[in-house]
Scaffold this motif. Structure first.
Motif, PDB file in Angstrom:
ATOM      1  N   VAL A  11     113.403 134.170 139.230  1.00 18.94           N
ATOM      2  CA  VAL A  11     114.114 135.430 139.446  1.00 18.94           C
ATOM      3  C   VAL A  11     113.641 135.987 140.784  1.00 18.94           C
ATOM      4  N   GLU A  12     114.591 136.381 141.585  1.00 18.90           N
ATOM      5  CA  GLU A  12     114.221 136.920 142.892  1.00 18.90           C
ATOM      6  C   GLU A  12     113.503 138.261 142.691  1.00 18.90           C
ATOM      7  N   ASP A  13     112.287 138.327 143.180  1.00 13.67           N
ATOM      8  CA  ASP A  13     111.476 139.522 142.974  1.00 13.67           C
ATOM      9  C   ASP A  13     111.100 140.091 144.338  1.00 13.67           C
ATOM     10  N   ASP A  14     111.959 140.953 144.821  1.00 15.88           N
ATOM     11  CA  ASP A  14     111.778 141.513 146.155  1.00 15.88           C
ATOM     12  C   ASP A  14     110.571 142.462 146.161  1.00 15.88           C
ATOM     13  N   PRO A  15     109.517 142.139 146.938  1.00 14.60           N
ATOM     14  CA  PRO A  15     108.328 143.001 146.958  1.00 14.60           C
ATOM     15  C   PRO A  15     108.664 144.444 147.313  1.00 14.60           C
ATOM     16  N   ALA A  16     109.700 144.628 148.097  1.00 11.42           N
ATOM     17  CA  ALA A  16     110.055 145.987 148.527  1.00 11.42           C
ATOM     18  C   ALA A  16     110.527 146.839 147.348  1.00 11.42           C
ATOM     19  N   LYS A  17     111.003 146.186 146.290  1.00 15.17           N
ATOM     20  CA  LYS A  17     111.547 146.956 145.161  1.00 15.17           C
ATOM     21  C   LYS A  17     110.503 147.181 144.062  1.00 15.17           C
ATOM     22  N   ARG A  18     109.282 146.709 144.303  1.00 14.44           N
ATOM     23  CA  ARG A  18     108.252 146.869 143.273  1.00 14.44           C
ATOM     24  C   ARG A  18     107.714 148.295 143.269  1.00 14.44           C
ATOM     25  N   LYS A  19     107.347 148.731 142.066  1.00 13.35           N
ATOM     26  CA  LYS A  19     106.787 150.077 141.923  1.00 13.35           C
ATOM     27  C   LYS A  19     105.409 149.962 141.277  1.00 13.35           C
ATOM     28  N   PRO A  20     104.523 150.943 141.531  1.00 13.21           N
ATOM     29  CA  PRO A  20     103.177 150.865 140.951  1.00 13.21           C
ATOM     30  C   PRO A  20     103.241 150.718 139.426  1.00 13.21           C
ATOM     31  N   ARG A  21     102.331 149.911 138.889  1.00  9.26           N
ATOM     32  CA  ARG A  21     102.277 149.730 137.431  1.00  9.26           C
ATOM     33  C   ARG A  21     100.833 149.955 136.962  1.00  9.26           C
ATOM     34  N   PRO A  22     100.664 150.300 135.686  1.00  6.35           N
ATOM     35  CA  PRO A  22      99.310 150.558 135.176  1.00  6.35           C
ATOM     36  C   PRO A  22      98.472 149.274 135.156  1.00  6.35           C
ATOM     37  N   PRO A  23      97.136 149.423 135.278  1.00  5.46           N
ATOM     38  CA  PRO A  23      96.281 148.243 135.203  1.00  5.46           C
ATOM     39  C   PRO A  23      96.078 147.777 133.762  1.00  5.46           C
ATOM     40  N   VAL A  24      95.807 146.487 133.606  1.00  5.60           N
ATOM     41  CA  VAL A  24      95.520 145.924 132.284  1.00  5.60           C
ATOM     42  C   VAL A  24      94.050 145.495 132.290  1.00  5.60           C
ATOM     43  N   VAL A  25      93.296 145.993 131.308  1.00  8.20           N
ATOM     44  CA  VAL A  25      91.842 145.825 131.313  1.00  8.20           C
ATOM     45  C   VAL A  25      91.368 145.044 130.089  1.00  8.20           C
ATOM     46  N   THR A  26      90.390 144.161 130.292  1.00  5.20           N
ATOM     47  CA  THR A  26      89.736 143.471 129.175  1.00  5.20           C
ATOM     48  C   THR A  26      88.257 143.863 129.177  1.00  5.20           C
ATOM     49  N   VAL A  27      87.723 144.093 127.983  1.00  3.42           N
ATOM     50  CA  VAL A  27      86.293 144.445 127.869  1.00  3.42           C
ATOM     51  C   VAL A  27      85.528 143.202 127.419  1.00  3.42           C
ATOM     52  N   MET A  28      84.493 142.839 128.161  1.00  4.04           N
ATOM     53  CA  MET A  28      83.689 141.657 127.830  1.00  4.04           C
ATOM     54  C   MET A  28      82.212 142.043 127.749  1.00  4.04           C
ATOM     55  N   GLY A  29      81.416 141.133 127.235  1.00  7.61           N
ATOM     56  CA  GLY A  29      79.974 141.399 127.207  1.00  7.61           C
ATOM     57  C   GLY A  29      79.280 140.629 126.099  1.00  7.61           C
ATOM     58  N   HIS A  30      77.958 140.767 126.067  1.00  2.37           N
ATOM     59  CA  HIS A  30      77.162 140.048 125.078  1.00  2.37           C
ATOM     60  C   HIS A  30      77.331 140.683 123.691  1.00  2.37           C
ATOM     61  N   VAL A  31      77.047 139.892 122.673  1.00  2.00           N
ATOM     62  CA  VAL A  31      77.152 140.367 121.292  1.00  2.00           C
ATOM     63  C   VAL A  31      76.334 141.652 121.118  1.00  2.00           C
ATOM     64  N   ASP A  32      76.943 142.571 120.433  1.00  2.00           N
ATOM     65  CA  ASP A  32      76.278 143.831 120.074  1.00  2.00           C
ATOM     66  C   ASP A  32      75.957 144.747 121.244  1.00  2.00           C
ATOM     67  N   HIS A  33      76.458 144.480 122.389  1.00  2.00           N
ATOM     68  CA  HIS A  33      76.176 145.366 123.520  1.00  2.00           C
ATOM     69  C   HIS A  33      77.088 146.592 123.508  1.00  2.00           C
TER      70      HIS A  33
END
Ligand code: GTP
Length: 856
Positions: free
Chosen positions: A351-373
Motif C-alpha cells: 500500500v502506498e504510504d506517503d510519508p507526507a500524509k503521516r500523522k503523529p501516533r501514540p507510542p507502544v511500550v513493553t515492560v521488561m525486567g528480572h523476576v519479581d522486580h
C-alpha cells in the motif's frame, strides 16, 4: 497530418449533383469557392454531403450519372471515393441499394457478363458513383447492355459490368452463379478485388489481383498494368493506406479492406488512425519474434530485418532476449519495459504510504525486567493511576494491551510483562514495541533476566527507559543499579550517557507520571507517525477462541484505520470485522494507529505476531488460503540456523552474521568462549554473540536465538525441559560442549564447510536419581525414568543444578534383581555408572544415543 482537400467536382460526383449547384450552395454560405475546380476541406465537404447529399441521392441521380462529362474524359480515379470519407449514414444506405440493385442487375444480365468482358478489360477504373449506380444503370439500360461493342453503351456497360463485378467480388463463393462468372471479371475485377475485397483472395493483400486461373490471364496482365497506372495515381493523390508505412500491418490492412468493402468511402482516414503504434511495450526475459512484432504492431519481416542488421539471424518463432528486444525497440522508437515483478500470492500488494500524509501516533511500550522486580506492579500502577481514575466508567479489561493518557496524550502498554512475549512476537517478524521500559529493583540490582532483557531490546533496536523500582524499600541503592547498568552499556543521562533512568515505586505509586513523561519525551524523539487514512494494518497481540463469540483477536493497529465491516486478513485467517471492543470494554466502530482493540469476525484463531490487513473480501480469502498452503509446505522444510547447514547458507549468501547465544557454567568460561568465537576469522561471515549468560539454557535463550536466527552454544550447561521443548518447536540448534576447543572447532569447521557429522546426539529419556545405595564398593543408584526410556547401551550425562558434572556410560541396568536392556518411562530401576561414583540424590541423568545422520 496533411489536411485532405476535395475538389468541388469530386464532391459533386459523389452525391450526383451538379458542381454548379454546390458552388452556389457554398457561395450562399459565404464559403469562398470559384468554380468546380476549387478545393474545400473535409468540414465543408461534410456540410455539402449532408445538405445536398439527400438531394443528390434522390430520383434525379440516375440522370446525372449519364451526364457525358461525368462518364468520360475526367480521370475518375482521382475522385475514387475510397479516399473520400463521407457521412457514415450514406454509404450504408448506398451499400444496401447497391446490393439490391446488384441482385436485380445480375439476374437480368445472367451469363452475358462474359460477352461484355472484353470491353470491361479495356475499361478505366470505375469511380464510385458509377459503381454505386451501376445497378440502376443496368436496370435503365436494359436491353442495351446486351449489345456487344455498342459504343454508346460502352461506358454504361463497363460501369454496369463493374458494378456487378464488384458485387460478385463481395458475394464470391456464395452461389454457383457467381462462381460461373468468376473468370469474366477479368483483370479489372481482380484488380478491384485485390484492393477492395480481401475476402476474395483469402484475406491476403495482393498487388496485382492477377487471377492465374483465369482463361483471360494473359489479357488480364495487360489490363492489370493499365490499371496499375490508375492505382498509382490514386495512391499519390490520397496518400493512400497502401503506402509503405501501412503495408506491414497485415492484419490491420485486412480489417481495413474488409471495412472498405462494406464502405468504400470511409476507408482511408480510418486506416491512418489505425497506424498508431505503441511507444512502449512490456517484454519479459524473452519473447518470440512473432509475438514481439505483434506487440510492436510491425510486420514480422521488419523485425527480422532489424534483428539481422543487429547481427542476429532469427526465424519467426525463435525467442529473443529482453536486451535484444530493447535494441530493436530503440530502432522502432518504442521503449521496451520490464513487466512488473510477479506478485507473491501469499502477500498483499504494497500500500502506498506517503510519508507526507503521516500523522503523529501514540507510542507502544513493553515492560521488561528480572523476576519479581515489579513489572506487573508497575503496569498496574500505571493503569490504575491513569486509566480508571481519569476515564470515567471504564472497566479495565484484559485484552493484551491498554491505553493510558498522560498530559492529554495516549500511551499504549502491552499487557504481558517480560521479554518473552516481546521476543516471541519478534520471532514471528512482528515488532510492535517502540520503547522498552526495563524494570530493575533498586534493592536487587542487575540480574540475569535484566541482562537478557537488555540484549532483547538491543537486538530489536528498541530504545530502553530504565525504571529503578522499589526505591521505597530499605536497602534500595539506585546509584549502584545505575553503575551496574553502565557496565552493560546503559549509561544514565545524568552521567553523560543517553539512557533515561527514572526512580519509581510501583507500590507507593511514586515516579509514575515521571516515567510516563519520559516515555512521551522518547516518543517525540522517535517521531512516531502513521497515516490513519489507509486501509488498516496491524499486529495480532493475542488471540483466543471464545465459546460465545468465536475467534477473538486483539489487534494493535499500526497504520490506517480499522472499521466495522472491513474485510480482513490475519495470518492464515480471514473474515469481516463484526465488532470491536476497546481496552475498557467499550464497543467501538473504528480503531486508528496505535489503538488496541479486540476484533470479532475472523474465521479462525490467528497467532500472536500475525499481521492483520484490511483488504477486499476476495483477496482476503484467497491470500489466506495461499498462506495456509505455504505454511504446510514450509513446515516440512522449516529449519533455523544449525551448525550443519551454516556453510551452505554462507555459500548461498543467506548469512552474513553468525549469531550465537552463549551459555556456560561460569562467567570466566563465557568470556573465554566469547573472545575465541569472535576471533574466528572468515571473509564471508562474522560471529556475533547476541547474548551470553551463566546458567542453564532456558526458554528465553531459545526464543532470543529464534528471533535472532542464532544458534545456542552451551558450555558445561544443559537446556531445561522448557528450553528443549521450545528449541524443538522453534527449530533452534543447541550445541553443548565440555571443552572450549571442541566448540571452537565445530563453529570453525562449520564456517569453513567442513562440518560433516556422521552422528548426531539424540536424547532418548530423562532419569532422576532418587536414592544412592552403597553395596560393597559399588554405588547403586535407585532411579526413576521420568520420560522416554533408558537403555543399557545408552550414554548418559549427569546434570546437577543445570551443570553437567559427568558424561559417560552405564555399567549396569536392573529392574529388581534382573539385568534388563531397557526401562521405560514411569518405572523405577537400579543402575551403576561406568568409572564414576559421585552420584547424589536429585541428580538428573540425560540419556542419549548417537544416531547416524544420513549423508546428503
Ligand atoms: N516495596 C516495594 N515492593 C514492590 C514494589 N513493586 C513491586 N513490589 C513487590 O515485589 C513483588 C514482585 O512484584 P511483581 O510486580 O509481581 O513483579 P514482576 O516483575 O511482575 O514478577 P514476575 O511476574 O514474577 O516476573 C511483589 O510482592 C510486589 O508487591 C515497590 O515499588 N516497592
Amino acid at each position: 497530418m496533411r489536411m485532405t482537400k476535395f475538389r468541388i467536382y469530386e464532391i459533386a460526383k459523389e452525391i450526383n449533383v451538379d458542381s454548379k449547384e454546390i458552388v452556389s450552395f457554398l457561395k450562399g454560405r459565404n464559403i469562398a469557392v470559384k468554380s468546380n475546380l476549387s478545393s474545400v476541406d473535409e468540414g465543408v465537404r461534410q456540410t455539402v454531403l449532408k445538405e445536398m447529399g439527400r438531394k443528390g441521392n434522390g430520383p434525379k441521380a440516375p440522370q446525372k450519372v449519364q451526364a457525358p462529362q461525368q462518364s468520360s474524359g475526367q480521370p475518375k480515379e482521382r475522385v475514387a471515393p475510397k479516399a473520400a470519407p463521407v457521412h457514415p449514414a450514406q454509404p450504408a444506405q448506398k451499400d444496401q441499394q447497391r446490393e439490391d440493385r446488384r441482385k436485380e442487375g445480375h439476374n437480368q444480365q445472367g451469363s452475358q457478363h462474359g460477352d461484355h468482358n472484353g470491353h470491361g478489360g479495356e475499361s478505366r477504373r470505375p469511380d464510385n458513383r458509377d459503381r454505386q449506380n451501376s445497378g440502376r444503370m443496368n436496370q435503365q439500360n436494359g436491353q442495351r447492355t446486351q449489345h456487344n461493342g455498342a459504343s454508346t453503351a460502352h461506358n454504361d456497360h463497363n460501369d454496369r459490368s463493374r458494378g456487378s463485378q464488384q458485387n460478385h467480388g463481395r458475394a464470391n463463393g456464395n452461389g454457383p452463379r457467381h462462381n460461373d462468372n468468376r473468370d469474366n471479371r477479368g483483370g479489372t475485377s481482380n484488380n478491384r478485388r485485390s484492393q477492395n475485397n480481401p475476402r476474395n483472395n483469402g484475406g491476403r493483400p495482393q498487388n496485382s489481383g492477377f487471377n492465374m486461373n483465369s482463361p483471360h490471364a494473359g489479357k488480364d496482365m495487360g489490363k492489370r498494368n493499365q490499371n496499375f497506372g490508375h492505382k498509382e495515381k490514386k495512391e499519390k493523390i490520397k496518400g493512400s493506406y497502401a503506402s509503405r508505412d501501412t503495408r506491414p500491418l497485415r492484419s490491420a490492412d485486412h480489417m481495413m479492406k474488409n471495412h472498405k468493402h462494406k464502405n468504400n468511402n470511409q476507408a482511408a482516414p480510418k486506416k491512418q488512425a489505425e497506424v498508431v503504434r505503441p511507444t512502449s511495450i512490456e517484454v519479459g526475459e524473452s519473447i518470440s519474434v512473432k509475438d514481439f512484432a505483434k506487440l510492436l504492431c510491425r510486420d514480422v519481416n521488419e523485425v527480422i530485418k532489424k534483428l539481422f542488421l543487429l547481427g542476429k539471424m532469427v526465424t519467426i518463432n525463435q525467442e529473443i532476449d529482453h536486451e535484444t528486444a530493447e535494441l530493436v525497440g530503440m530502432d522502432f522508437n518504442c521503449e521496451i519495459k520490464e513487466p512488473p515483478p510477479e506478485q507473491d500470492p501469499t502477500e498483499l500488494p504494497e500500500v502506498e504510504d506517503d510519508p507526507a500524509k503521516r500523522k503523529p501516533r501514540p507510542p507502544v511500550v513493553t515492560v521488561m525486567g528480572h523476576v519479581d522486580h515489579g513489572k506487573t506492579s508497575l503496569l498496574d500502577a500505571i493503569r490504575k493511576t491513569n486509566v480508571t481514575a481519569r476515564e470515567a466508567g471504564g472497566i479495565t479489561q484484559h485484552i493484551g494491551a491498554y491505553r493510558v493518557i498522560c498530559q492529554g496524550r495516549p500511551i499504549v502498554f502491552l499487557d504481558t510483562p517480560g521479554h518473552e512475549a516481546f521476543t516471541a512476537m519478534r520471532a514471528r517478524g512482528a515488532q510492535v514495541t517502540d520503547i522498552a521500559v526495563l524494570v530493575v529493583a533498586a534493592d536487587d540490582g542487575v540480574m540475569p533476566q535484566t541482562l537478557e532483557a537488555i540484549n532483547h531490546a538491543k537486538a530489536a533496536n528498541v530504545p530502553v527507559i530504565v525504571a529503578i523500582n522499589k526505591i521505597d524499600k530499605e536497602g534500595a541503592n539506585p546509584d549502584f543499579v545505575m553503575q551496574q547498568l553502565s557496565e552493560h552499556g546503559l549509561i544514565p543521562e545524568a552521567w553523560g550517557g543517553d539512557t533515561i533512568m527514572v526512580p519509581v515505586s510501583a507500590r507507593q505509586k511514586t515516579g509514575i507520571s515521571d516515567i510516563l513523561e519520559m516515555i512521551l519525551l522518547e516518543a517525540d524523539m522517535l517521531e512516531l507517525k502513521a497515516n490513519p487514512d489507509l486501509p488498516a494494518h496491524g499486529t495480532i497481540i493475542e488471540a483466543k477462541l471464545d465459546k460465545g463469540r468465536g475467534p477473538v483477536a486483539t489487534v494493535l493497529v499500526d497504520r490506517g484505520t480499522l472499521h466495522i465491516g472491513d474485510s480482513i486478513l490475519a495470518g492464515t485467517t480471514y473474515g469481516k470485522v463484526r465488532a470491536m471492543v476497546n481496552d475498557r470494554g467499550e464497543k467501538v466502530k473504528k480503531a486508528g494507529p496505535s489503538t488496541p482493540v479486540e476484533v470479532l469476525g475472523l474465521n479462525d484463531v490467528p497467532e500472536a505476531g500475525d499481521f492483520l490487513d484490511a483488504t477486499d473480501e476476495h483477496t482476503a480469502r484467497v491470500v489466506a488460503e495461499k498462506r495456509l498452503d505455504k505454511q504446510k509446505m514450509d513446515e516440512q522444510k522449516k529449519a533455523k540456523v544449525s551448525l550443519d547447514d551454516i556453510f551452505s547458507r554462507i555459500q548461498e549468501g543467506e548469512m552474513k552474521d553468525l549469531n550465537i547465544v552463549v551459555k556456560a557454567d561460569v562467567q570466566g568460561t563465557i568470556q573465554a568462549l566469547e573472545q575465541a568465537l569472535t576471533n574466528i576469522k572468515n571473509t564471508e561471515v562474522k560471529v556475533v554473540i547476541v547474548h551470553s549468560g551463566v546458567g542453564t539454557i532456558n526458554e528465553s535463550d531459545v526464543m532470543l536465538a529464534s528471533a535472532s536466527n542464532a544458534l545456542i552454544i552451551g558450555f558445561n550447561v544443559r537446556p531445561d525441559a522448557n528450553a528443549r521443548k521450545a528449541a524443538e518447536t522453534e527449530q533452534v540448534d543447541i550445541r553443548t560442549y565440555r571443552v572450549i576447543y571442541d566448540a571452537l572447532n565445530d563453529v570453525e569447521a562449520a564456517i569453513k564447510g567442513m562440518l560433516a557429522p556422521k552422528f548426531r546426539e539424540k536424547i532418548i529419556g530423562h532419569v532422576e536419581i532418587r536414592k544412592v545405595i552403597p553395596i560393597n564398593k559399588n554405588l547403586i543408584a535407585g532411579a526413576y525414568v521420568k520420560d522416554g526410556k533408558i537403555t543399557r547401551n545408552a550414554k548418559i550425562r549427569l546434570v546437577r543444578d543445570g551443570i553437567i558434572v559427568h558424561e559417560g556410560e552405564l555399567d549396569s541396568l536392573r529392574r529388581f534383581k534382573d539385568d534388563v536392556k531397557e526401562v521405560a518411562a514411569s518405572y523405577e530401576c537400579g543402575l551403576t555408572l561406568a568409572d564414576y561414583r559421585d552420584i547424589k540424590e536429585g541428580d538428573q541423568l540425560e540419556v542419549y544415543i548417537m544416531e547416524e545422520v544420513a549423508a546428503d
